[in-house]
Design a protein around this motif. Structure first.
Motif, PDB file in Angstrom:
ATOM      1  N   ASN A 148      -9.969  22.627  35.799  1.00 18.61           N
ATOM      2  CA  ASN A 148     -11.077  22.611  36.759  1.00 18.61           C
ATOM      3  C   ASN A 148     -12.305  21.977  36.105  1.00 18.61           C
ATOM      4  N   TRP A 149     -12.239  20.654  35.909  1.00 17.51           N
ATOM      5  CA  TRP A 149     -13.349  19.938  35.264  1.00 17.51           C
ATOM      6  C   TRP A 149     -14.606  20.040  36.127  1.00 17.51           C
ATOM      7  N   PRO A 150     -15.787  20.169  35.536  1.00 17.56           N
ATOM      8  CA  PRO A 150     -16.093  20.265  34.108  1.00 17.56           C
ATOM      9  C   PRO A 150     -16.170  21.694  33.596  1.00 17.56           C
ATOM     10  N   TYR A 151     -15.583  22.654  34.375  1.00 16.75           N
ATOM     11  CA  TYR A 151     -15.702  24.059  34.000  1.00 16.75           C
ATOM     12  C   TYR A 151     -14.519  24.473  33.132  1.00 16.75           C
ATOM     13  N   GLY A 152     -14.738  25.503  32.365  1.00 17.21           N
ATOM     14  CA  GLY A 152     -13.680  25.964  31.475  1.00 17.21           C
ATOM     15  C   GLY A 152     -13.767  25.296  30.107  1.00 17.21           C
ATOM     16  N   HIS A 153     -12.709  25.486  29.294  1.00 20.12           N
ATOM     17  CA  HIS A 153     -12.705  24.951  27.926  1.00 20.12           C
ATOM     18  C   HIS A 153     -11.274  24.664  27.498  1.00 20.12           C
ATOM     19  N   ARG A 154     -11.143  23.964  26.385  1.00 17.76           N
ATOM     20  CA  ARG A 154      -9.858  23.742  25.730  1.00 17.76           C
ATOM     21  C   ARG A 154      -9.938  24.320  24.319  1.00 17.76           C
ATOM     22  N   ARG A 155      -8.846  24.949  23.879  1.00 16.37           N
ATOM     23  CA  ARG A 155      -8.805  25.497  22.518  1.00 16.37           C
ATOM     24  C   ARG A 155      -8.232  24.437  21.576  1.00 16.37           C
ATOM     25  N   LEU A 156      -9.005  24.088  20.545  1.00 12.93           N
ATOM     26  CA  LEU A 156      -8.668  22.987  19.644  1.00 12.93           C
ATOM     27  C   LEU A 156      -8.510  23.494  18.216  1.00 12.93           C
ATOM     28  N   LEU A 157      -7.440  23.073  17.562  1.00 13.92           N
ATOM     29  CA  LEU A 157      -7.272  23.303  16.133  1.00 13.92           C
ATOM     30  C   LEU A 157      -7.833  22.088  15.408  1.00 13.92           C
ATOM     31  N   ARG A 158      -8.952  22.268  14.715  1.00 15.19           N
ATOM     32  CA  ARG A 158      -9.631  21.166  14.044  1.00 15.19           C
ATOM     33  C   ARG A 158      -9.382  21.212  12.540  1.00 15.19           C
ATOM     34  N   PHE A 159      -9.414  20.045  11.920  1.00 10.31           N
ATOM     35  CA  PHE A 159      -9.277  19.948  10.466  1.00 10.31           C
ATOM     36  C   PHE A 159      -9.677  18.539  10.050  1.00 10.31           C
ATOM     37  N   SER A 160      -9.986  18.375   8.769  1.00  8.17           N
ATOM     38  CA  SER A 160     -10.338  17.058   8.232  1.00  8.17           C
ATOM     39  C   SER A 160      -9.101  16.375   7.660  1.00  8.17           C
ATOM     40  N   SER A 201       0.841  -1.193   0.000  1.00  9.53           N
ATOM     41  CA  SER A 201       0.000   0.000   0.000  1.00  9.53           C
ATOM     42  C   SER A 201       0.882   1.250   0.000  1.00  9.53           C
ATOM     43  N   ASP A 202       0.277   2.400  -0.208  1.00  9.52           N
ATOM     44  CA  ASP A 202       0.997   3.678  -0.149  1.00  9.52           C
ATOM     45  C   ASP A 202      -0.010   4.757   0.216  1.00  9.52           C
ATOM     46  N   LEU A 203       0.052   5.228   1.456  1.00  8.39           N
ATOM     47  CA  LEU A 203      -0.906   6.214   1.953  1.00  8.39           C
ATOM     48  C   LEU A 203      -0.390   7.629   1.779  1.00  8.39           C
ATOM     49  N   LEU A 204      -1.270   8.510   1.327  1.00  8.36           N
ATOM     50  CA  LEU A 204      -0.967   9.931   1.215  1.00  8.36           C
ATOM     51  C   LEU A 204      -2.149  10.737   1.729  1.00  8.36           C
ATOM     52  N   LEU A 205      -1.830  11.840   2.387  1.00  6.38           N
ATOM     53  CA  LEU A 205      -2.854  12.729   2.924  1.00  6.38           C
ATOM     54  C   LEU A 205      -3.213  13.800   1.893  1.00  6.38           C
ATOM     55  N   HIS A 206      -4.493  14.093   1.758  1.00 10.92           N
ATOM     56  CA  HIS A 206      -4.947  15.158   0.870  1.00 10.92           C
ATOM     57  C   HIS A 206      -4.645  16.490   1.560  1.00 10.92           C
ATOM     58  N   SER A 207      -3.519  17.089   1.231  1.00 14.47           N
ATOM     59  CA  SER A 207      -3.045  18.267   1.965  1.00 14.47           C
ATOM     60  C   SER A 207      -3.945  19.482   1.777  1.00 14.47           C
ATOM     61  N   ALA A 208      -4.527  19.644   0.577  1.00 14.52           N
ATOM     62  CA  ALA A 208      -5.369  20.818   0.330  1.00 14.52           C
ATOM     63  C   ALA A 208      -6.592  20.827   1.244  1.00 14.52           C
ATOM     64  N   LEU A 209      -7.132  19.640   1.566  1.00 14.24           N
ATOM     65  CA  LEU A 209      -8.316  19.576   2.420  1.00 14.24           C
ATOM     66  C   LEU A 209      -7.995  20.027   3.842  1.00 14.24           C
ATOM     67  N   VAL A 210      -6.813  19.718   4.329  1.00 16.90           N
ATOM     68  CA  VAL A 210      -6.396  20.192   5.652  1.00 16.90           C
ATOM     69  C   VAL A 210      -6.423  21.719   5.674  1.00 16.90           C
ATOM     70  N   GLN A 211      -5.868  22.319   4.639  1.00 17.32           N
ATOM     71  CA  GLN A 211      -5.809  23.775   4.545  1.00 17.32           C
ATOM     72  C   GLN A 211      -7.203  24.397   4.467  1.00 17.32           C
ATOM     73  N   GLU A 212      -8.099  23.741   3.736  1.00 17.83           N
ATOM     74  CA  GLU A 212      -9.445  24.284   3.532  1.00 17.83           C
ATOM     75  C   GLU A 212     -10.331  24.165   4.760  1.00 17.83           C
ATOM     76  N   THR A 213     -10.082  23.182   5.620  1.00 20.90           N
ATOM     77  CA  THR A 213     -11.013  22.886   6.720  1.00 20.90           C
ATOM     78  C   THR A 213     -10.498  23.301   8.093  1.00 20.90           C
ATOM     79  N   ALA A 214      -9.290  23.832   8.201  1.00 14.59           N
ATOM     80  CA  ALA A 214      -8.712  24.147   9.510  1.00 14.59           C
ATOM     81  C   ALA A 214      -9.432  25.334  10.163  1.00 14.59           C
ATOM     82  N   TYR A 215      -9.739  25.180  11.459  1.00 14.14           N
ATOM     83  CA  TYR A 215     -10.355  26.270  12.216  1.00 14.14           C
ATOM     84  C   TYR A 215     -10.144  26.008  13.704  1.00 14.14           C
ATOM     85  N   ILE A 216     -10.425  27.026  14.525  1.00 18.55           N
ATOM     86  CA  ILE A 216     -10.273  26.926  15.983  1.00 18.55           C
ATOM     87  C   ILE A 216     -11.639  26.799  16.642  1.00 18.55           C
TER      88      ILE A 216
END
Length: 608
Positions: A424-436, A384-399
């Protein structure tokens, strides 16, 4: 990859070097500095195989003709001068006896003698340009320090590295060429043996044995640079052949051209064998050691033996790719060979033979003794040979600022930064960088998890099985490579989300189904699922590199691991993030990669 020693001297090798003409050469005639050609009239390049971008056979172009340097009288001082000519700060080593393969054409310099302080190779003493009694079996090579001279202008350096990708054996693979700093493929229209021979000679091999069409060595990604290449067979480079520059509509990657080159017989396959397997493609690995009159066969310790080491064994035996690297071989008959003669083997996966890998030497240290705990391999002609679709990462990234009360399952699977434990669970939040992540299989065999369904791990919180504990690494790096945030993704569901038009889906996760990615299909991990993120809560504003690495532990064999990483430039201002310039890790030339890593950042939302 794990670092290994590339150049090791042994007392026997030193003795041979002292006695052998190929190292020191015969007594040289009276030599004087040769200054008839200025450095501006010369061009330099590194060539040969296998090699990294900062090492290789030294080739010089003079009067429009490429040639090599003989290794007679060659020293580290000469290597220093040549590495500076090539734009590197210094040399760390040099090679003799055509280590990177024999070149072709003229041997421009012989008995080259340098002090190491010269500004140009033309200031060094030699027999004179073109005056040599050597053959190309004595071509010299250099290993330069991977550090560029400040302000170096590479106008006199040719960036070759045409390259072959996806081949199971040395001297074969998909043909890729460099254009404007980016690698691309060649369309197979009118692809023939003459064009393939130009590629083979450019890489330091002999003529071509086969010109392959129809993506026989797997499909590439990115641009298709050339089509309808017509060569006479004598051109020094594929770019010198008449060709057609094409658009995306003219040719698809299903038409990528490939080659098989003629290679000299080295006999390395006689020093290793497999025993006890059900076929010649599998078995316990046995190696031959000792000198003339005392040769014997022995086994390899199975400690830390893995896919990379197995790849080298299969390549050395001419059996293609490694399907599995096994640390226990109790189910294979050991025969009458019981002595373990090698341990601590560490390979990069690109070596031509096992003796080029690092190991413990004559001192054998094995944690688990006995023939049942020795190294074994299963080889395959496809992978096999796996490759990531790099353009989709760029298009879908957000905070996203996600509340802690929605992250209990993610915390259980270690998908948050370590500082989340003291939140201090369950209060507060975490900042996440999301992408597909859209992961394509462009190889010639399906990608399957290393473990079968019987050993998959059930995760109650998310309600699914993990077929691989770590399928992908996500990292935020500073420009100098320091990791400031990380994430990982377990493969809870490897399946065919979509496929090319002529390919049918084979894997589906529903109802505890078989997992995998079919050739010509891709698996999509959407940005809105758990753990498809990097926790950047603790990251300070600045310029960074986003890196995604598929199959980071090499758990499953692939035809090419060098394209498993994807990188993007990103700027984070504490509130927003800009992600751009995403590309597969080996898609750029070395110089383009350096420019990428020196990215100064953005002053606004306009990309510069």
């Amino acid at each position: 990859m794990r670092p290994v020693s590339v150049w090791q001297w042994s007392p026997q090798g030193l003795l041979l070097c002292l006695l052998c003409n190929s190292c020191l050469g015969s007594p040289s005639p009276s030599t004087v500095p040769e200054k008839k050609a200025s450095s501006q009239e010369l061009r330099f390049r590194l060539a040969g195989f296998p090699r990294k971008p900062f090492e290789g056979r030294v080739e010089i172009q003079r009067a429009g003709e490429w040639g090599t340097i003989c290794d007679d009288d060659f020293t580290l001082q000469a290597a220093h001068v040549l590495c500076r000519e090539l734009g590197f700060t210094e040399a760390t080593g040099w090679t003799h006896s055509a280590k990177y393969g024999p070149g072709t054409g003229r041997i421009w310099l012989d008995n080259l003698s340098c002090r190491g302080t010269e500004q140009s190779v033309t200031e060094c003493a030699s027999r004179g340009w073109g005056n040599s009694d050597c053959t190309h079996d004595e071509d010299a090579g250099v290993i330069c320090k991977d550090e560029r001279l400040p302000g170096f202008s590479d106008s006199n350096v040719i960036e070759a590295r045409v390259r072959l990708k996806g081949g199971a054996h040395p001297g074969e693979g998909r043909v890729e060429v460099l254009k404007a700093g980016t690698w691309g493929t060649v369309c197979d229209r009118k692809w023939d043996l003459q064009a393939a021979s130009v590629v083979c000679r450019e890489l330091g091999f002999g003529s071509a044995r086969e010109a392959l069409t129809g993506a026989r060595m797997g499909q590439g990604m990115g641009a298709v640079h050339l089509s309808e290449v017509r060569c006479s067979g004598q051109e020094p480079s594929l770019w010198k052949c008449p060709h057609k520059n094409i658009t995306a509509e003219d040719c698809s990657h299903s038409q990528d051209a490939a080659v098989r080159c003629n290679l000299p017989h080295t006999g390395v396959e006689a020093k290793i064998r497999l025993s006890g397997g059900r076929s010649r493609h599998e078995g316990r690995v046995e190696v031959q050691i000792g000198g003339p009159g005392s040769l014997r066969w022995g086994l390899i310790c199975g400690d830390d033996w893995g896919t990379l080491e197995a790849m080298v064994v299969c390549r050395q035996l001419g059996l293609g790719y490694a399907s599995h690297g096994l640390q226990e071989t109790w189910y294979w008959d050991s025969g009458n060979i019981t002595e373990v003669v090698m341990s601590g083997v560490r390979c990069r996966g690109t070596e031509l033979s096992l003796d080029q890998c690092a190991h413990h030497g004559t001192h054998v240290a094995c944690k688990r003794t006995g023939t049942h705990f020795t190294a074994g391999v299963i080889c395959s002609e496809t992978a096999s040979d796996l490759l990531l679709h790099s353009a989709l990462v760029q298009e879908t990234a957000y905070i996203e600022d996600r509340p802690l009360h929605m992250l209990y399952c993610a915390a259980e699977e270690n998908c948050l930064a370590s500082s989340a434990r003291s939140a201090n669970w369950p209060y507060g939040h975490r900042r996440l960088l999301r992408f597909s992540s859209q992961i394509h299989n462009l190889g010639r065999a399906d990608f399957r998890p290393k473990a079968g369904r019987h050993s998959w791990v059930w995760h109650e919180c998310h309600g699914h099985y993990h077929s691989m504990d770590i399928f992908t690494h996500y990292d935020i790096l500073t420009p100098n490579g320091t990791k400031v945030a990380e994430g990982h993704k377990a493969s809870f569901c490897l399946e065919d989300t979509e496929c090319q038009e002529d390919v049918s889906k084979r894997y589906e996760c529903a109802n505890f189904g078989e997992q995998g990615i079919t050739v010509g299909c891709w698996d999509l991990y959407r940005h809105d699922i758990d753990c498809q993120w990097i926790d950047i809560t603790d990251v300070k504003p600045g310029n960074y590199i986003l890196q995604v690495v598929i199959n980071p532990n090499f758990e499953v064999a692939e035809s090419d691991f060098t394209n498993n990483a994807m990188k993007c430039n990103c700027k984070y201002d504490g509130h927003r993030i800009w992600v751009h310039n995403c590309h597969i890790g080996d898609a750029f030339s070395e110089e383009a990669n350096r420019r990428f890593e020196r990215y100064p950042g953005q002053t606004s939302n306009q990309i510069i």
